[in-house]
Design an enzyme around this catalytic site. Structure first.
Site, PDB file in Angstrom:
ATOM      1  N   LYS A 245       0.824  -1.202   0.000  1.00  0.00           N
ATOM      2  CA  LYS A 245       0.000   0.000   0.000  1.00  0.00           C
ATOM      3  C   LYS A 245       0.862   1.257   0.000  1.00  0.00           C
ATOM      4  CE  LYS A 245      -3.705   0.075   2.591  1.00  0.00           C
ATOM      5  NZ  LYS A 245      -4.632   0.161   3.749  1.00  0.00           N
TER       6      LYS A 245
ATOM      7  N   GLU B  21      10.217  -5.805   3.540  1.00  0.00           N
ATOM      8  CA  GLU B  21      10.377  -7.091   2.875  1.00  0.00           C
ATOM      9  C   GLU B  21       9.944  -7.018   1.413  1.00  0.00           C
ATOM     10  OE1 GLU B  21       9.216  -7.950   7.223  1.00  0.00           O
ATOM     11  OE2 GLU B  21       8.659  -6.525   5.630  1.00  0.00           O
TER      12      GLU B  21
ATOM     13  N   GLY C 180      -4.941  -5.383   5.822  1.00  0.00           N
ATOM     14  CA  GLY C 180      -4.193  -6.315   4.990  1.00  0.00           C
ATOM     15  C   GLY C 180      -4.743  -7.720   4.998  1.00  0.00           C
ATOM     16  N   ARG C 181      -5.117  -8.214   6.179  1.00  0.00           N
ATOM     17  CA  ARG C 181      -5.592  -9.601   6.261  1.00  0.00           C
ATOM     18  C   ARG C 181      -7.037  -9.734   5.798  1.00  0.00           C
ATOM     19  NH1 ARG C 181      -4.547  -7.282  10.976  1.00  0.00           N
ATOM     20  NH2 ARG C 181      -6.109  -7.061  12.617  1.00  0.00           N
TER      21      ARG C 181
ATOM     22  N   GLU D 210      -3.687 -12.467  14.143  1.00  0.00           N
ATOM     23  CA  GLU D 210      -3.330 -11.052  14.055  1.00  0.00           C
ATOM     24  C   GLU D 210      -4.505 -10.182  14.480  1.00  0.00           C
ATOM     25  OE1 GLU D 210      -0.287  -9.474  11.086  1.00  0.00           O
ATOM     26  OE2 GLU D 210      -2.155  -8.688  10.244  1.00  0.00           O
TER      27      GLU D 210
ATOM     28  N   HIS E 249      -2.005 -38.892   9.662  1.00  0.00           N
ATOM     29  CA  HIS E 249      -0.751 -39.626   9.833  1.00  0.00           C
ATOM     30  C   HIS E 249       0.343 -38.723  10.408  1.00  0.00           C
ATOM     31  CE1 HIS E 249      -2.100 -43.271   7.681  1.00  0.00           C
ATOM     32  NE2 HIS E 249      -2.907 -42.408   7.097  1.00  0.00           N
TER      33      HIS E 249
ATOM     34  N   LYS F 102      10.110  -5.172  14.039  1.00  0.00           N
ATOM     35  CA  LYS F 102      10.558  -4.454  12.837  1.00  0.00           C
ATOM     36  C   LYS F 102      11.408  -3.243  13.214  1.00  0.00           C
ATOM     37  CE  LYS F 102       6.713  -5.627   9.747  1.00  0.00           C
ATOM     38  NZ  LYS F 102       5.641  -5.052   8.912  1.00  0.00           N
TER      39      LYS F 102
END
Length: 537
Positions: free
Chosen positions: A207, A213, A268-269, A354, A385, A505
């Protein structure tokens, strides 16, 4: 103050009720109610939601709904849908629901109807997606784009990755899609391995266009491209931006006509159905993307208008709260019995943790009760399994969500029958287990009996649908979104900020130059100082 939750009449009633039923088994609940498997069910929107295998009675559900009423859930739902600034810590509206509102709807934010803006971006996305899918869009050398690499992190990655994997059956298969999120150089190196620069398009999702990153990976992608194509002007043919920072996008070399925006009322999520979903739209096409949006919208309306006793997300949220705050459950397993949904649990990890991983209430006071659970899972039957042993016979109570479909998208003889038999059997085994007496009847020697006993009484929900479609995926995602909000409202926390991701961060930005410069004085704790020196070598 928000921590009055534990003093509310419904909460007090739930505490008393919990003491009465905590030791009642699912065996006895089913034995005492022949119609339990029909009564604790919601069948709506093409979703058959069976929550009968939960350690609840009708009174439990009534008390939980009373708690939701006391906490003003109905009013808070209306506040979210109407564009009120319910994200109080960031003074923002929360309107991911506007991203899937039909054309012609009116949703006001600060006196402005945002729905036309949403559809303007969707139409722009559709035009671009069609130009890639048809081969009309050409790279710098005139070659057709065949590879799409999405660069993002968090919601700008998890949503697109999950949606692509979930809807791969509907994807245009002559296009290759890869995703880069981790700042680890190996992630980028593997994403571009074997790709031809002339045929590759990068979608940079940030944004602000400043995310560390994402922009580190984007600059590496730009360097990779230019090393191959040897011209700065090539960037405009091979990069597009999902951003609102026109200045930075232009400085990067991206034509701002190929910039797709979104709004600060989209977290964001909660953004996979915004411009962040451009890679999804390219993969499955605009028509299927719109079907997914329609699925989202149908669940939005169900959540907004359906009475709580038949409201799927509300019931989900209340059941989760029941186990977290009264049984002390720390985790929730999500177990999709469809391999296309293999990334769905990872997507839900961000959505749930979050959002509700908060220790203070809206007024800044300590919550004083548990909020949020650790979400995790793998697709069946692989998980059987792996970790099901702990769910069945371990010492932790782990509520489970089973997700299955009656029809496979890839029907092979017996495969779907075996898959669904396993899913149904797991719910039955978790609920009812196997007693020592039943084990002995099978001729098991006494010394081995304790090892073969299954206590049962382990709760699960089952979500059954006909087949996995874009519409159904939209419904599933929205279902969990609204369950998260339901819990956030009752706990009195803000599910729409994420302050917890910031501190690490900030500290990393201080450490980066210390890794590069051996002469810098280190002023951290002894452990951190030693780790930095170890890295320096």
């Amino acid at each position: 103050m928000e921590n009055r939750l534990v003093e509310s009449p419904a909460w007090k009633g739930l505490e008393l009720h919990f003491g009465e039923i905590r030791d009642i088994s699912l065996r006895s609940l089913f034995a005492g109610d022949a119609e339990r498997g029909e009564r604790f069910v919601v069948n709506d929107l093409g979703i058959y939601f069976d929550y009968s295998k939960h350690r609840i009675t009708a009174e439990t559900l009534n008390l939980l709904i009373r708690l939701a009423d006391e906490r003003g859930l109905g009013e808070k739902i209306n506040a979210m849908f109407s564009g009120e600034k319910i994200n109080i810590t960031e003074n923002r509206a929360v309107l991911h629901t506007a991203l899937r509102a039909p054309k012609g709807s009116c949703i006001m934010v600060d006196g402005h109807n945002v729905v036309p803006d949403v559809h303007e971006v969707l139409e722009k996305m559709a035009g671009f997606a069609n130009s890639i899918r048809s081969g009309e869009w050409k790279g710098f050398t005139g070659k057709t784009i065949r590879n799409i690499v999405n660069i993002g992190i968090g919601g700008s990655d998890l949503g697109p990755v999950m949606a692509y994997e979930a809807l791969k059956f509907y994807a245009q298969r002559n296009l290759t899609f890869r995703f880069v999120s981790n700042i680890d150089g190996s992630d980028f190196a593997e994403a571009v391995y074997g790709l031809e620069a002339e045929e590759t398009l990068f979608i940079v999702a940030s944004k602000t266009f400043t995310t560390l990153e994402t922009m580190t990976n984007a600059r590496t992608a730009r360097k990779w491209l230019l090393e191959k194509l040897q011209s700065d002007t090539a960037v405009a043919s091979h990069f597009v931006a999902l951003s609102t920072n026109e200045k930075e996008v232009s400085a990067f070399g991206i034509d701002t006509r190929n910039m797709f925006g979104f709004w600060d009322w989209v977290g964001g999520r909660y953004s996979m159905d915004s411009a962040i979903g451009l890679s999804t739209m390219i993969a499955i096409g605009p028509d299927n993307f719109c079907r997914m949006l329609d699925g989202f919208h149908q669940m939005d309306e169900h959540f907004r208008t359906t009475p709580f006793e038949r409201n799927i997300p509300v019931i989900m949220g209340l059941l989760g709260l029941w186990y977290i705050d009264f049984f002390g459950a720390a985790t929730q397993a999500v177990l999709p019995y469809d391999n296309y949904l293999k990334r769905f649990p990872a997507y839900l990890q961000q959505l749930t943790m979050e959002s509700n991983g908060k220790h203070v209430t809206l007024d800044g006071t300590p919550a004083g009760y548990q909020t949020g659970a650790v979400y995790w899972g793998e697709p069946g039957t692989n998980g059987q399994h792996s970790f099901y042993q702990l769910i069945h016979q371990g010492t932790s109570l782990i509520p489970c969500d089973f997700i299955g479909f009656r029809t496979s998208l890839n029907p092979l003889p017996l495969h779907q029958d075996y898959l669904m038999a396993n899913m149904i059997a797991q719910g039955e085994a978790l609920a009812f287990g196997r007693s020592a007496g039943e084990v002995k009847k099978e001729g098991v020697p006494d010394w081995l009996v304790p090892h073969k006993v299954f206590e049962g009484n382990r709760p699960s929900s089952t979500f059954f649908m006909d087949r996995l479609t874009p519409e159904i995926l939209g419904k599933l995602v929205a279902m969990y979104e609204h369950a998260v909000y339901t819990q956030g409202v009752i706990w009195g926390i803000n599910p729409f900020d994420q302050m917890g991701v910031e501190l690490g961060k900030v500290l990393a930005m201080k450490i980066i130059p210390e890794l590069h410069d051996r002469q810098k004085t280190l002023e951290h704790d002894s452990s951190t100082n030693r780790l930095i020196r170890y890295y320096r070598g």
